[in-house]
Design an enzyme around this catalytic site. Structure first.
Site, PDB file in Angstrom:
ATOM      1  N   GLU A 189      -7.711 -50.590 -43.949  1.00 30.68           N
ATOM      2  CA  GLU A 189      -7.546 -49.516 -42.975  1.00 30.68           C
ATOM      3  C   GLU A 189      -8.676 -49.498 -41.956  1.00 30.68           C
ATOM      4  O   GLU A 189      -8.450 -49.303 -40.762  1.00 30.68           O
ATOM      5  CB  GLU A 189      -7.460 -48.164 -43.688  1.00 30.68           C
ATOM      6  CG  GLU A 189      -6.170 -47.933 -44.443  1.00 30.68           C
ATOM      7  CD  GLU A 189      -4.957 -47.857 -43.528  1.00 30.68           C
ATOM      8  OE1 GLU A 189      -5.130 -47.608 -42.320  1.00 30.68           O
ATOM      9  OE2 GLU A 189      -3.846 -48.049 -44.008  1.00 30.68           O
TER      10      GLU A 189
ATOM     11  N   LEU B 192     -15.346 -59.318 -35.645  1.00 23.04           N
ATOM     12  CA  LEU B 192     -14.318 -58.273 -35.623  1.00 23.04           C
ATOM     13  C   LEU B 192     -14.610 -57.196 -34.583  1.00 23.04           C
ATOM     14  O   LEU B 192     -13.708 -56.471 -34.164  1.00 23.04           O
ATOM     15  CB  LEU B 192     -14.193 -57.611 -37.007  1.00 23.04           C
ATOM     16  CG  LEU B 192     -13.123 -58.149 -37.948  1.00 23.04           C
ATOM     17  CD1 LEU B 192     -13.100 -57.335 -39.236  1.00 23.04           C
ATOM     18  CD2 LEU B 192     -11.743 -58.133 -37.309  1.00 23.04           C
TER      19      LEU B 192
ATOM     20  N   TYR C 228      -6.602 -39.598 -40.216  1.00 25.01           N
ATOM     21  CA  TYR C 228      -5.714 -40.738 -40.455  1.00 25.01           C
ATOM     22  C   TYR C 228      -6.136 -41.532 -41.681  1.00 25.01           C
ATOM     23  O   TYR C 228      -5.322 -41.804 -42.573  1.00 25.01           O
ATOM     24  CB  TYR C 228      -5.638 -41.685 -39.237  1.00 25.01           C
ATOM     25  CG  TYR C 228      -4.871 -42.915 -39.630  1.00 25.01           C
ATOM     26  CD1 TYR C 228      -3.484 -42.895 -39.656  1.00 25.01           C
ATOM     27  CD2 TYR C 228      -5.524 -44.050 -40.097  1.00 25.01           C
ATOM     28  CE1 TYR C 228      -2.766 -43.982 -40.120  1.00 25.01           C
ATOM     29  CE2 TYR C 228      -4.809 -45.139 -40.565  1.00 25.01           C
ATOM     30  CZ  TYR C 228      -3.427 -45.102 -40.564  1.00 25.01           C
ATOM     31  OH  TYR C 228      -2.719 -46.168 -41.048  1.00 25.01           O
TER      32      TYR C 228
ATOM     33  N   CYS D 237      17.951 -51.989 -33.265  1.00 26.91           N
ATOM     34  CA  CYS D 237      17.154 -50.985 -33.979  1.00 26.91           C
ATOM     35  C   CYS D 237      18.004 -50.285 -35.035  1.00 26.91           C
ATOM     36  O   CYS D 237      19.087 -49.769 -34.720  1.00 26.91           O
ATOM     37  CB  CYS D 237      16.594 -49.959 -32.999  1.00 26.91           C
ATOM     38  SG  CYS D 237      15.604 -48.686 -33.806  1.00 26.91           S
TER      39      CYS D 237
ATOM     40  N   GLN E  15      -8.348 -50.546 -34.194  1.00 23.20           N
ATOM     41  CA  GLN E  15      -8.636 -51.249 -32.948  1.00 23.20           C
ATOM     42  C   GLN E  15      -8.469 -52.764 -33.041  1.00 23.20           C
ATOM     43  O   GLN E  15      -8.913 -53.497 -32.163  1.00 23.20           O
ATOM     44  CB  GLN E  15     -10.079 -50.946 -32.471  1.00 23.20           C
ATOM     45  CG  GLN E  15     -10.421 -49.480 -32.344  1.00 23.20           C
ATOM     46  CD  GLN E  15      -9.825 -48.836 -31.106  1.00 23.20           C
ATOM     47  OE1 GLN E  15      -9.146 -49.474 -30.332  1.00 23.20           O
ATOM     48  NE2 GLN E  15     -10.062 -47.553 -30.935  1.00 23.20           N
ATOM     49  N   THR E  16      -7.833 -53.261 -34.114  1.00 26.77           N
ATOM     50  CA  THR E  16      -7.736 -54.705 -34.312  1.00 26.77           C
ATOM     51  C   THR E  16      -6.343 -55.065 -34.832  1.00 26.77           C
ATOM     52  O   THR E  16      -5.750 -54.313 -35.608  1.00 26.77           O
ATOM     53  CB  THR E  16      -8.798 -55.185 -35.327  1.00 26.77           C
ATOM     54  OG1 THR E  16     -10.079 -54.664 -34.940  1.00 26.77           O
ATOM     55  CG2 THR E  16      -8.893 -56.696 -35.367  1.00 26.77           C
TER      56      THR E  16
ATOM     57  N   CYS F  91      16.028 -52.360 -28.759  1.00 23.75           N
ATOM     58  CA  CYS F  91      16.861 -51.184 -29.023  1.00 23.75           C
ATOM     59  C   CYS F  91      18.253 -51.565 -29.542  1.00 23.75           C
ATOM     60  O   CYS F  91      18.838 -50.846 -30.351  1.00 23.75           O
ATOM     61  CB  CYS F  91      16.989 -50.337 -27.763  1.00 23.75           C
ATOM     62  SG  CYS F  91      15.414 -49.673 -27.177  1.00 23.75           S
TER      63      CYS F  91
ATOM     64  N   TRP G 177      -2.760 -56.579 -48.118  1.00 25.69           N
ATOM     65  CA  TRP G 177      -3.105 -55.254 -48.642  1.00 25.69           C
ATOM     66  C   TRP G 177      -1.895 -54.511 -49.189  1.00 25.69           C
ATOM     67  O   TRP G 177      -2.044 -53.455 -49.785  1.00 25.69           O
ATOM     68  CB  TRP G 177      -3.799 -54.421 -47.558  1.00 25.69           C
ATOM     69  CG  TRP G 177      -3.198 -54.541 -46.207  1.00 25.69           C
ATOM     70  CD1 TRP G 177      -2.170 -53.809 -45.686  1.00 25.69           C
ATOM     71  CD2 TRP G 177      -3.570 -55.476 -45.191  1.00 25.69           C
ATOM     72  NE1 TRP G 177      -1.886 -54.221 -44.413  1.00 25.69           N
ATOM     73  CE2 TRP G 177      -2.730 -55.233 -44.072  1.00 25.69           C
ATOM     74  CE3 TRP G 177      -4.531 -56.489 -45.101  1.00 25.69           C
ATOM     75  CZ2 TRP G 177      -2.825 -55.969 -42.892  1.00 25.69           C
ATOM     76  CZ3 TRP G 177      -4.623 -57.212 -43.920  1.00 25.69           C
ATOM     77  CH2 TRP G 177      -3.789 -56.956 -42.838  1.00 25.69           C
ATOM     78  N   ARG G 178      -0.699 -55.073 -49.023  1.00 28.36           N
ATOM     79  CA  ARG G 178       0.482 -54.474 -49.648  1.00 28.36           C
ATOM     80  C   ARG G 178       0.681 -54.965 -51.071  1.00 28.36           C
ATOM     81  O   ARG G 178       1.585 -54.493 -51.760  1.00 28.36           O
ATOM     82  CB  ARG G 178       1.724 -54.801 -48.816  1.00 28.36           C
ATOM     83  CG  ARG G 178       1.784 -53.997 -47.523  1.00 28.36           C
ATOM     84  CD  ARG G 178       3.091 -54.197 -46.816  1.00 28.36           C
ATOM     85  NE  ARG G 178       3.153 -53.326 -45.645  1.00 28.36           N
ATOM     86  CZ  ARG G 178       4.023 -53.456 -44.663  1.00 28.36           C
ATOM     87  NH1 ARG G 178       4.914 -54.429 -44.696  1.00 28.36           N
ATOM     88  NH2 ARG G 178       4.014 -52.627 -43.643  1.00 28.36           N
TER      89      ARG G 178
END
Length: 354
Positions: A67, A110, A150, A232, A72-73, A229, A54-55
């Site tokens: 989206e 799904l 969202y 990062c 939830q997946t 960390c 999707w990018r």
């Protein structure tokens, strides 16, 4: 771009919720520091970004599909469904024309099937009200079925490259650690602090790359368990004394254990199925069994939201079809929308019945 991200509460605070004060070197809060943060994040992202299907598009419909599926997946689970869905329903109009049974069949496996039904309704409303196109306005997007804050913002960001705040599972974790947010992110105050933090950090332009980078940082570095960390790219901006303690969440609901009994009824290479009217509305499952049946021929367990369900199948040679039940030839089952636990039961039992 995205990982699994449950739709957040759509309640808007009348007044911004204050973010924690910062008192560390390189902390955020000034235009200079925020700019340095974004540059460090962008540099890391350009070397480490995930290649997600999707990018590779700015088609609002394709982005909407991703989206909705990603709520939830996980990304890994969604990719094959996303590709298959767009082959089957390449446009909003093709989805709007499809019967609900085809939509549910394409979504099969799904879970959270209300997402599929809302996506279907979105397509039909968009054809009726917006000439088969998704609007670029967040207010108009939020008028569509199932699209909250969202999803409307995400579509505007990723399809139209607008700069709006976004908070999903990965970015919520990053933001909670960056700003040392101690409120539960499931609470109204906690959610609004995260949305305000996202609004503070998003650049005036280039929202698509910024939010993709934030999501990838959460998925690859600022992970829920064992965050990296040491490597990062924005660690000098992080205010969390102990990143592993954040984000704070409410206690999970206790599992409810249920036993569900269903009947196994075959006749001349046909199987009797019952149309679901509640949990898997519009799909076809094995009929519910009568209480007096004993000795199950199949048992399996599966999770469903906050439930752990034990599924039992009983042979029933005397039952007659009810109004909401129907015979299906076995060879046609591949195009019938059937909940995954029941399809697995059928696949396990058919060989035994032949």
């Amino acid at each position: 771009m995205h990982c699994c991200h449950p739709e957040r509460s759509e309640a808007q605070s009348k007044e911004p919720v204050a973010l924690p004060k910062r008192s560390i070197t390189g902390s955020l809060g000034s235009a200079r520091d925020d700019g340095a943060f974004r540059r460090a994040l962008a540099k890391w992202f350009r070397k480490n970004q995930r290649d997600l299907p999707w990018r590779r598009t700015d088609d609002p419909y394709a982005i909407l599909v991703s989206e909705v599926m990603l709520q939830q997946t996980t990304v890994a689970a969604v990719v094959p469904y996303y590709n298959g869905w767009l082959r089957r329903f390449p446009t909003l109009r093709s989805l709007a024309r499809a019967p609900e049974s085809d939509v549910l069949h394409a979504w099969e496996g799904l879970g959270y099937y209300s997402r599929a039904r809302n996506l279907h309704r979105c397509a039909r409303v968009s054809v009726a009200r917006f000439q088969g196109k998704l609007p670029a306005s967040t207010s108009e997007l939020r008028s569509l079925p199932g699209l909250g804050r969202y999803t409307a913002n995400a579509l505007t960001v990723f399809a139209f490259d607008q700069s709006l705040p976004l908070v999903e599972a990965n970015t919520a974790r990053v933001l909670a650690r960056l700003f040392d947010v101690r409120d539960s992110i499931d609470s109204t105050a906690g959610r609004e602090k995260l949305w305000n933090a996202s609004a503070r950090l998003v650049p005036a332009s280039g929202g698509r790359e910024f939010h993709s980078a934030m999501m990838d940082l959460g998925a690859l570095v600022c992970t829920a368990r064992q965050p990296q960390c040491g490597t990062c790219p924005i660690k000098t901006f992080c205010a969390a004394p102990d990143p592993t303690s954040l984000p704070v969440k409410r206690n999970r609901r206790k599992l409810i254990y249920l036993v569900e009994s269903h009947a196994w009824i075959l006749s001349r290479d046909r199987i009797l199925l019952e149309q679901c009217c509640t949990r898997w509305r519009g799909m076809w499952m094995l009929p519910r069994a009568r209480a007096r049946l004993t000795n199950p021929i199949y048992t399996a367990r599966f999770p469903f939201t906050h439930h752990q369900i034990t599924l039992r199948m009983f042979l029933d040679k005397t039952r007659r079809p009810k109004p909401n039940e129907r015979w299906f030839p076995l060879h046609q089952l591949k195009v019938v929308p059937i909940p995954s636990p029941h399809r697995r039961a059928i696949e396990a039992l058919v060989p035994r019945s032949n």
